[in-house]
Design a protein around this motif. Structure first.
Motif, PDB file in Angstrom:
ATOM      1  N   GLN A  82       0.858  -0.870   0.344  1.00  5.69           N
ATOM      2  CA  GLN A  82       0.001  -0.046   0.344  1.00  5.69           C
ATOM      3  C   GLN A  82       0.702   1.725  -0.036  1.00  5.69           C
ATOM      4  O   GLN A  82       0.496   2.638  -0.873  1.00  5.69           O
ATOM      5  CB  GLN A  82      -1.104  -0.300   1.288  1.00  5.69           C
ATOM      6  CG  GLN A  82      -1.848  -0.734   1.061  1.00  5.69           C
ATOM      7  CD  GLN A  82      -3.127  -1.128   2.360  1.00  5.69           C
ATOM      8  OE1 GLN A  82      -2.469  -0.432   3.601  1.00  5.69           O
ATOM      9  NE2 GLN A  82      -3.643  -1.873   2.069  1.00  5.69           N
ATOM     10  N   GLU A  83       1.630   1.237   0.746  1.00  5.31           N
ATOM     11  CA  GLU A  83       3.070   2.696   0.579  1.00  5.31           C
ATOM     12  C   GLU A  83       3.387   2.942  -0.189  1.00  5.31           C
ATOM     13  O   GLU A  83       3.623   4.256  -1.214  1.00  5.31           O
ATOM     14  CB  GLU A  83       4.278   2.604   1.866  1.00  5.31           C
ATOM     15  CG  GLU A  83       3.121   2.401   2.836  1.00  5.31           C
ATOM     16  CD  GLU A  83       4.241   2.167   4.254  1.00  5.31           C
ATOM     17  OE1 GLU A  83       5.832   2.006   3.779  1.00  5.31           O
ATOM     18  OE2 GLU A  83       4.422   2.237   6.069  1.00  5.31           O
ATOM     19  N   PHE A  84       4.399   1.554  -1.189  1.00 10.92           N
ATOM     20  CA  PHE A  84       4.765   2.076  -2.596  1.00 10.92           C
ATOM     21  C   PHE A  84       3.820   1.800  -3.366  1.00 10.92           C
ATOM     22  O   PHE A  84       3.859   3.411  -4.278  1.00 10.92           O
ATOM     23  CB  PHE A  84       4.988   0.141  -3.352  1.00 10.92           C
ATOM     24  CG  PHE A  84       6.423  -0.177  -2.903  1.00 10.92           C
ATOM     25  CD1 PHE A  84       7.584   0.927  -3.540  1.00 10.92           C
ATOM     26  CD2 PHE A  84       7.077  -0.976  -2.063  1.00 10.92           C
ATOM     27  CE1 PHE A  84       8.242   0.143  -2.698  1.00 10.92           C
ATOM     28  CE2 PHE A  84       7.948  -1.547  -1.882  1.00 10.92           C
ATOM     29  CZ  PHE A  84       9.081  -0.578  -1.844  1.00 10.92           C
ATOM     30  N   LYS A  85       1.980   1.729  -3.252  1.00  8.77           N
ATOM     31  CA  LYS A  85       0.888   2.546  -4.328  1.00  8.77           C
ATOM     32  C   LYS A  85       0.855   3.565  -3.927  1.00  8.77           C
ATOM     33  O   LYS A  85       0.872   4.413  -5.017  1.00  8.77           O
ATOM     34  CB  LYS A  85      -0.344   1.477  -4.363  1.00  8.77           C
ATOM     35  CG  LYS A  85       0.051   0.014  -4.867  1.00  8.77           C
ATOM     36  CD  LYS A  85      -1.586  -0.502  -4.447  1.00  8.77           C
ATOM     37  CE  LYS A  85      -1.739  -2.022  -5.265  1.00  8.77           C
ATOM     38  NZ  LYS A  85      -3.500  -3.063  -4.882  1.00  8.77           N
ATOM     39  N   TYR A  86       1.049   4.395  -2.514  1.00  2.00           N
ATOM     40  CA  TYR A  86       0.922   6.155  -2.637  1.00  2.00           C
ATOM     41  C   TYR A  86       1.799   6.375  -2.907  1.00  2.00           C
ATOM     42  O   TYR A  86       1.413   7.842  -2.927  1.00  2.00           O
ATOM     43  CB  TYR A  86       0.731   6.040  -0.875  1.00  2.00           C
ATOM     44  CG  TYR A  86       0.683   7.173  -0.027  1.00  2.00           C
ATOM     45  CD1 TYR A  86      -0.311   7.923  -0.536  1.00  2.00           C
ATOM     46  CD2 TYR A  86       1.720   7.238   0.245  1.00  2.00           C
ATOM     47  CE1 TYR A  86      -1.039   9.473  -0.455  1.00  2.00           C
ATOM     48  CE2 TYR A  86       1.414   8.989   0.590  1.00  2.00           C
ATOM     49  CZ  TYR A  86       0.691   9.589   0.941  1.00  2.00           C
ATOM     50  OH  TYR A  86      -0.250  10.756   0.606  1.00  2.00           O
ATOM     51  N   ALA A  87       3.385   5.504  -2.345  1.00  2.01           N
ATOM     52  CA  ALA A  87       4.191   6.599  -3.277  1.00  2.01           C
ATOM     53  C   ALA A  87       4.096   7.024  -4.861  1.00  2.01           C
ATOM     54  O   ALA A  87       4.451   7.800  -5.282  1.00  2.01           O
ATOM     55  CB  ALA A  87       5.646   6.069  -2.902  1.00  2.01           C
ATOM     56  N   GLU A  91       3.984  10.086  -6.057  1.00  2.00           N
ATOM     57  CA  GLU A  91       5.636  10.697  -7.743  1.00  2.00           C
ATOM     58  C   GLU A  91       4.091  11.305  -8.817  1.00  2.00           C
ATOM     59  O   GLU A  91       4.669  12.027  -9.836  1.00  2.00           O
ATOM     60  CB  GLU A  91       6.597   9.565  -7.807  1.00  2.00           C
ATOM     61  CG  GLU A  91       6.971   9.418  -9.100  1.00  2.00           C
ATOM     62  CD  GLU A  91       8.116  11.207  -8.290  1.00  2.00           C
ATOM     63  OE1 GLU A  91       8.935  11.679  -9.418  1.00  2.00           O
ATOM     64  OE2 GLU A  91       7.813  11.587  -7.278  1.00  2.00           O
ATOM     65  N   PHE A  92       2.996  10.446  -9.114  1.00  6.31           N
ATOM     66  CA  PHE A  92       2.526  10.523 -10.502  1.00  6.31           C
ATOM     67  C   PHE A  92       1.802  12.475 -10.553  1.00  6.31           C
ATOM     68  O   PHE A  92       2.049  12.850 -11.338  1.00  6.31           O
ATOM     69  CB  PHE A  92       1.112   9.641 -10.574  1.00  6.31           C
ATOM     70  CG  PHE A  92       0.666   9.433 -12.197  1.00  6.31           C
ATOM     71  CD1 PHE A  92       0.655   9.539 -13.139  1.00  6.31           C
ATOM     72  CD2 PHE A  92      -0.808  10.394 -11.094  1.00  6.31           C
ATOM     73  CE1 PHE A  92      -0.367  10.647 -14.132  1.00  6.31           C
ATOM     74  CE2 PHE A  92      -1.350  10.473 -12.169  1.00  6.31           C
ATOM     75  CZ  PHE A  92      -1.487  10.575 -13.552  1.00  6.31           C
ATOM     76  N   TRP A  93       1.125  12.072  -9.020  1.00  6.99           N
ATOM     77  CA  TRP A  93       0.799  13.482  -9.014  1.00  6.99           C
ATOM     78  C   TRP A  93       1.680  14.797  -9.413  1.00  6.99           C
ATOM     79  O   TRP A  93       1.452  15.446  -9.520  1.00  6.99           O
ATOM     80  CB  TRP A  93       0.028  13.423  -8.145  1.00  6.99           C
ATOM     81  CG  TRP A  93      -1.345  13.251  -8.788  1.00  6.99           C
ATOM     82  CD1 TRP A  93      -1.881  11.656  -7.346  1.00  6.99           C
ATOM     83  CD2 TRP A  93      -2.636  13.265  -9.414  1.00  6.99           C
ATOM     84  NE1 TRP A  93      -3.249  11.395  -8.380  1.00  6.99           N
ATOM     85  CE2 TRP A  93      -3.597  11.985  -9.064  1.00  6.99           C
ATOM     86  CE3 TRP A  93      -2.394  14.416 -10.408  1.00  6.99           C
ATOM     87  CZ2 TRP A  93      -4.807  12.005 -10.036  1.00  6.99           C
ATOM     88  CZ3 TRP A  93      -4.065  13.997 -10.763  1.00  6.99           C
ATOM     89  CH2 TRP A  93      -5.162  13.080 -10.744  1.00  6.99           C
ATOM     90  N   ARG A  94       2.346  14.589  -8.677  1.00 11.73           N
ATOM     91  CA  ARG A  94       4.252  15.549  -8.562  1.00 11.73           C
ATOM     92  C   ARG A  94       4.327  15.462 -10.119  1.00 11.73           C
ATOM     93  O   ARG A  94       4.699  16.613 -10.100  1.00 11.73           O
ATOM     94  CB  ARG A  94       4.699  14.675  -7.439  1.00 11.73           C
ATOM     95  CG  ARG A  94       5.573  16.409  -7.499  1.00 11.73           C
ATOM     96  CD  ARG A  94       7.821  15.644  -6.024  1.00 11.73           C
ATOM     97  NE  ARG A  94       8.178  14.129  -7.193  1.00 11.73           N
ATOM     98  CZ  ARG A  94       9.249  14.930  -7.942  1.00 11.73           C
ATOM     99  NH1 ARG A  94       9.406  16.310  -8.317  1.00 11.73           N
ATOM    100  NH2 ARG A  94       9.608  13.938  -8.932  1.00 11.73           N
TER     101      ARG A  94
END
Length: 166
Positions: A82-87, A91-94
């Motif tokens: 889940q942390e990887f998905k959130y990261a 990153e995508f939105w950044r």
């Protein structure tokens, strides 16, 4: 040979009848789970260095040779996933925001460049108009001066022609 086939066929038919006649009326019970890594009889096999390397590579045992309880670590693994998905999402939105900022800056630069070109063109037109007015003014002054000089040259006394009446 055909007699042998008959015997086999009869044996199969007889065993299936016997199986149908067998009753399992007791309460259903799940088969007990078996963990070969915890089997004491296989301990010597699993302690060999080559098998230990394979088990470590597969993630079944840690570097100390202790068995990794996968059920215990499933929750941790799930959290890490889940942390990887959130990261990844962050990153995508950044990156998307960064791209939008770049695009906005580029558009601002283009607008500023267009505005500078427009102001420069307006300044050049004003200069050209100013030069044109000064040329026209100079030509008019010169023409007026030439006309005045011509009339003075024609009439040195400053009088009029006797032909023209005056």
């Amino acid at each position: 040979m055909s007699a042998h086939i008959r015997v086999t066929r009869q044996g199969k038919a007889g065993s299936s009848e016997r199986e149908r006649g067998f009753s399992l009326s007791s309460a259903p019970a799940p088969l007990p789970s078996y963990d070969s890594l915890r089997d004491g009889n296989l301990r010597q096999y699993f302690e060999t260095s080559s098998v230990q390397r394979l088990l470590q590579k597969g993630g079944w045992v840690d570097k100390g040779g202790r068995i990794v309880d996968l059920d215990k670590f499933k929750g941790k693994l799930n959290i890490i996933e889940q942390e990887f998905k959130y990261a990844e999402k962050t990153e995508f939105w950044r990156l998307k925001e960064e791209e939008e900022m770049r695009r906005a800056i580029q558009m601002k630069r283009e607008r500023a460049l267009m505005e500078a070109k427009r102001r420069d063109r307006a300044r050049r037109i004003k200069e050209e108009n100013s030069i044109r007015k000064s040329l026209i003014s100079a030509v008019r002054n010169q023409a007026a001066h030439d006309i005045a000089k011509t009339s003075v040259d024609l009439h040195p006394e400053g009088g009029y022609d006797s032909v023209g009446g005056g």
